[in-house]
Each structure stands twice: as C-alpha cells, then as structure tokens.
Design a protein around this motif. Structure first.
Motif, PDB file in Angstrom:
ATOM      1  N   LEU A 135       0.804  -1.221   0.000  1.00  0.00           N
ATOM      2  CA  LEU A 135       0.000   0.000   0.000  1.00  0.00           C
ATOM      3  C   LEU A 135       0.839   1.274   0.000  1.00  0.00           C
ATOM      4  O   LEU A 135       0.301   2.363  -0.153  1.00  0.00           O
ATOM      5  N   ASP A 136       2.154   1.145   0.173  1.00  0.00           N
ATOM      6  CA  ASP A 136       3.001   2.330   0.300  1.00  0.00           C
ATOM      7  C   ASP A 136       3.313   3.017  -1.021  1.00  0.00           C
ATOM      8  O   ASP A 136       3.672   4.195  -1.045  1.00  0.00           O
ATOM      9  N   ALA A 137       3.199   2.296  -2.140  1.00  0.00           N
ATOM     10  CA  ALA A 137       3.765   2.783  -3.402  1.00  0.00           C
ATOM     11  C   ALA A 137       3.071   4.029  -3.944  1.00  0.00           C
ATOM     12  O   ALA A 137       3.727   4.896  -4.535  1.00  0.00           O
ATOM     13  N   LEU A 215      -9.965   2.544   4.400  1.00  0.00           N
ATOM     14  CA  LEU A 215      -9.874   1.137   4.792  1.00  0.00           C
ATOM     15  C   LEU A 215     -10.242   0.958   6.261  1.00  0.00           C
ATOM     16  O   LEU A 215     -11.004   0.052   6.621  1.00  0.00           O
ATOM     17  N   TRP A 216      -9.705   1.823   7.106  1.00  0.00           N
ATOM     18  CA  TRP A 216      -9.960   1.730   8.545  1.00  0.00           C
ATOM     19  C   TRP A 216     -11.448   1.934   8.845  1.00  0.00           C
ATOM     20  O   TRP A 216     -12.058   1.137   9.576  1.00  0.00           O
ATOM     21  N   GLY A 217     -12.040   2.975   8.280  1.00  0.00           N
ATOM     22  CA  GLY A 217     -13.437   3.276   8.568  1.00  0.00           C
ATOM     23  C   GLY A 217     -14.374   2.179   8.113  1.00  0.00           C
ATOM     24  O   GLY A 217     -15.382   1.880   8.777  1.00  0.00           O
ATOM     25  N   ASN A 218     -14.061   1.543   7.001  1.00  0.00           N
ATOM     26  CA  ASN A 218     -14.905   0.463   6.502  1.00  0.00           C
ATOM     27  C   ASN A 218     -14.630  -0.872   7.188  1.00  0.00           C
ATOM     28  O   ASN A 218     -15.260  -1.873   6.861  1.00  0.00           O
ATOM     29  N   ALA A 219     -13.688  -0.861   8.134  1.00  0.00           N
ATOM     30  CA  ALA A 219     -13.415  -2.044   8.953  1.00  0.00           C
ATOM     31  C   ALA A 219     -13.917  -1.885  10.381  1.00  0.00           C
ATOM     32  O   ALA A 219     -13.720  -2.781  11.204  1.00  0.00           O
ATOM     33  N   LEU A 220     -14.572  -0.786  10.688  1.00  0.00           N
ATOM     34  CA  LEU A 220     -14.948  -0.507  12.080  1.00  0.00           C
ATOM     35  C   LEU A 220     -15.898  -1.547  12.666  1.00  0.00           C
ATOM     36  O   LEU A 220     -15.943  -1.719  13.889  1.00  0.00           O
ATOM     37  N   ALA A 221     -16.630  -2.250  11.811  1.00  0.00           N
ATOM     38  CA  ALA A 221     -17.530  -3.291  12.321  1.00  0.00           C
ATOM     39  C   ALA A 221     -16.760  -4.545  12.743  1.00  0.00           C
ATOM     40  O   ALA A 221     -17.331  -5.446  13.357  1.00  0.00           O
ATOM     41  N   GLU A 232      -0.981  -1.002  10.894  1.00  0.00           N
ATOM     42  CA  GLU A 232      -0.216  -1.103   9.651  1.00  0.00           C
ATOM     43  C   GLU A 232      -0.016   0.256   8.981  1.00  0.00           C
ATOM     44  O   GLU A 232       1.008   0.509   8.350  1.00  0.00           O
ATOM     45  N   ARG A 233      -1.004   1.130   9.107  1.00  0.00           N
ATOM     46  CA  ARG A 233      -0.951   2.427   8.447  1.00  0.00           C
ATOM     47  C   ARG A 233      -0.738   3.558   9.446  1.00  0.00           C
ATOM     48  O   ARG A 233      -1.103   4.707   9.200  1.00  0.00           O
ATOM     49  N   ARG A 234      -0.136   3.227  10.574  1.00  0.00           N
ATOM     50  CA  ARG A 234       0.050   4.195  11.658  1.00  0.00           C
ATOM     51  C   ARG A 234       0.733   5.493  11.226  1.00  0.00           C
ATOM     52  O   ARG A 234       0.293   6.587  11.606  1.00  0.00           O
ATOM     53  N   SER A 241      -2.778  15.232   9.212  1.00  0.00           N
ATOM     54  CA  SER A 241      -3.746  15.073   8.134  1.00  0.00           C
ATOM     55  C   SER A 241      -4.455  13.725   8.224  1.00  0.00           C
ATOM     56  O   SER A 241      -5.652  13.615   7.921  1.00  0.00           O
ATOM     57  N   GLY A 242      -3.740  12.684   8.655  1.00  0.00           N
ATOM     58  CA  GLY A 242      -4.354  11.369   8.784  1.00  0.00           C
ATOM     59  C   GLY A 242      -5.446  11.337   9.828  1.00  0.00           C
ATOM     60  O   GLY A 242      -6.502  10.721   9.627  1.00  0.00           O
TER      61      GLY A 242
END
Length: 277
Positions: A135-137, A215-221, A232-234, A241-242
C-alpha cells in the motif's frame, strides 16, 4: 458570460438496463463480454471478455468530466510500482440523450477476489504482511489530478464542510500534507491475498491518510481488523492530516445520511470522540 454545465440525473447502474452500453463496447473494442461474469456497481459495470481481459465501463456526468476528466484508469497506468491490473486500451463516447460521458477501459484480467464484496467487511480477511506493505507505493508518486471521493473534488473546503457539520467544536481543520490517493480504497476495490487495487477513476491528490482512513473506517464493524489497519498504516493515520481524514470518514458515517442499522455507526461514534479529544 460563464455557462453552467448541465446536470445529469442520478443513476444507479445496478438498476438501469445496460445491454445497449455493453453491446456498444463490444462492437467498438471488438470483444465479447461474458454476461455471466458481469459485475454491476452504482457507477460502473464490468465483465470478462473472450480474450481473457476485463472491461469496465463507467457513466460520468459532464460536471465531473469538467473538473477531473474521464480518464482516471488511463492516467493511473503510468504509476510506478503500484499493484494494479495492466491497462490496455480505452474508449470514450458522449451520450446522445443526457449530459453524460461513457468510458470503457480494457485491462489485464486479475483472478484474485476482492477482499470484501461491498465497501465494508464483516469478518477479518487475515491478510498477509506482504499485502499491507504494497500500500506504500502510491503516496510516492506525483500527479496534477485532484481526488474525487464520493464524486466530490477533494479540497480543504470539503474537509471543513464535512467535518464541521458533525464536529463544529474542532478549531483547526487544516490538512497540512497532501499526497496521491486512490480515493475509493474500499474493501471491494482491493484484491487479496495478493494485493491488487482496482477502479482508479477517482484517484488524485488528497490529504495524507485518506486511503488509510477509508480502509480503517470500513473495517470498524470488525474491531480486530480496524486495529490492524491502524497499526499497519500508523504513520499515515497518526499524522495530523491522517487524523483529520479519520475524522472526515467518521463524519460521513455519522452525518445527515447516517443509518442506525449501519454496523460502523457506534464504533465510529466512539472513535470520533477519541479523535476529537
């Protein structure tokens, strides 16, 4: 005198007839689309062809074409090191009856399945470490394009309006870092267990952390997965901004169109309280 761009009617291609559109694409690209493989989404429809490729066709209003163009997948083809299907050819035409452009893109066929069948996930897909590293690229690239999450141009004004309608107490919403983003990085647009990212029509510059927050918000469930995304995306999500993008996503869940049946709603309320503090 400035002429306004005509507005197109709202259309959901999951409900509209699309046979004529697919037939036109077949004639123009000289392919046959296997109707049994067709996947219909709100703004696009795609299917496997008889030459073992994938053709995705999108309906885009003149308003969106004016602000961003209609060639997102084609422009994304020049990105380096980003996991995506290889782009091959494209086709654009103007609708005869509406202020709408149609865009078809033929790409490499990728056999990996989407991580989620919809934007959010309801169970942990247990993705390997190599998946996350890929996901970094994108953030290292450069582009003059402006991202359009949910079809809206990503601007500082949009950040302000979206967050303030739910969290008016936050004093400063200035996003201080902007990087290239996919801008629709839902679990339906990422494949696995080998990473591949699809549906590039909205990509462009956005505040750092937009993709990670999506990705994070759609994984909250799924708390374990949401925690994994954050870990992973800390570096993205814990930048200024994050954190704003995480709050931006929570505001969308909790805002005027909130649904009490949304499994993300209660976790979003708790996370938003933490972020605001």
């Amino acid at each position: 005198m400035t002429l306004s761009v005509p507005s197109a009617r709202a259309v959901d291609l999951r409900l509209e007839p699309v046979d004529d559109v697919l037939s036109r694409v077949e004639r123009s690209l000289q392919v046959r689309i296997d109707r049994d493989t067709v996947i219909r989404k709100r703004r696009s429809v795609g299917g496997r062809t008889d030459r073992n490729t994938w053709v995705r066709t999108e309906r885009r209003s003149f308003e969106r074409v004016e602000t961003q163009g209609s060639n997102g997948p084609e422009t994304a083809a020049v990105l380096r090191g980003v996991a995506m299907p290889r782009w091959q050819t494209g086709l654009t035409w103007r609708d005869e009856n509406e202020p709408v452009m149609w865009r078809a893109d033929e790409t490499e066929l990728v056999n990996e399945p989407p991580v989620g069948q919809a934007a959010l996930v309801i169970e942990d897909p247990r993705l390997p470490d190599t998946w996350w590293a890929g996901l970094d690229a994108l953030a290292a690239q450069h582009t003059p394009r402006v991202a359009t999450p949910d079809t809206q141009s990503m601007t500082q004004e949009l950040v302000d309006l979206t967050i303030r309608q739910v969290f008016p107490e936050v004093p400063d919403l200035t996003a201080d870092e902007w990087t290239p983003a996919h801008a629709d990085l839902t679990w339906a647009n990422v494949l696995g267990p080998e990473l591949c990212i699809i549906d590039w029509e909205d990509w462009g510059m956005a505040p750092r952390g937009l993709d990670a927050a999506t990705l994070w918000g759609n994984a909250l469930a799924v708390p374990a997965l949401a925690d994994r995304v954050w870990a992973e995306r800390r570096p993205d999500l814990e930048s200024r901004s994050g954190r704003l993008m995480a709050l931006f996503f929570c505001a969308k869940i909790m805002g005027p169109y909130a649904h009490e049946s949304d499994p993300r709603l209660e976790p979003a309320r708790k996370q938003a309280a933490r972020l605001v503090t």
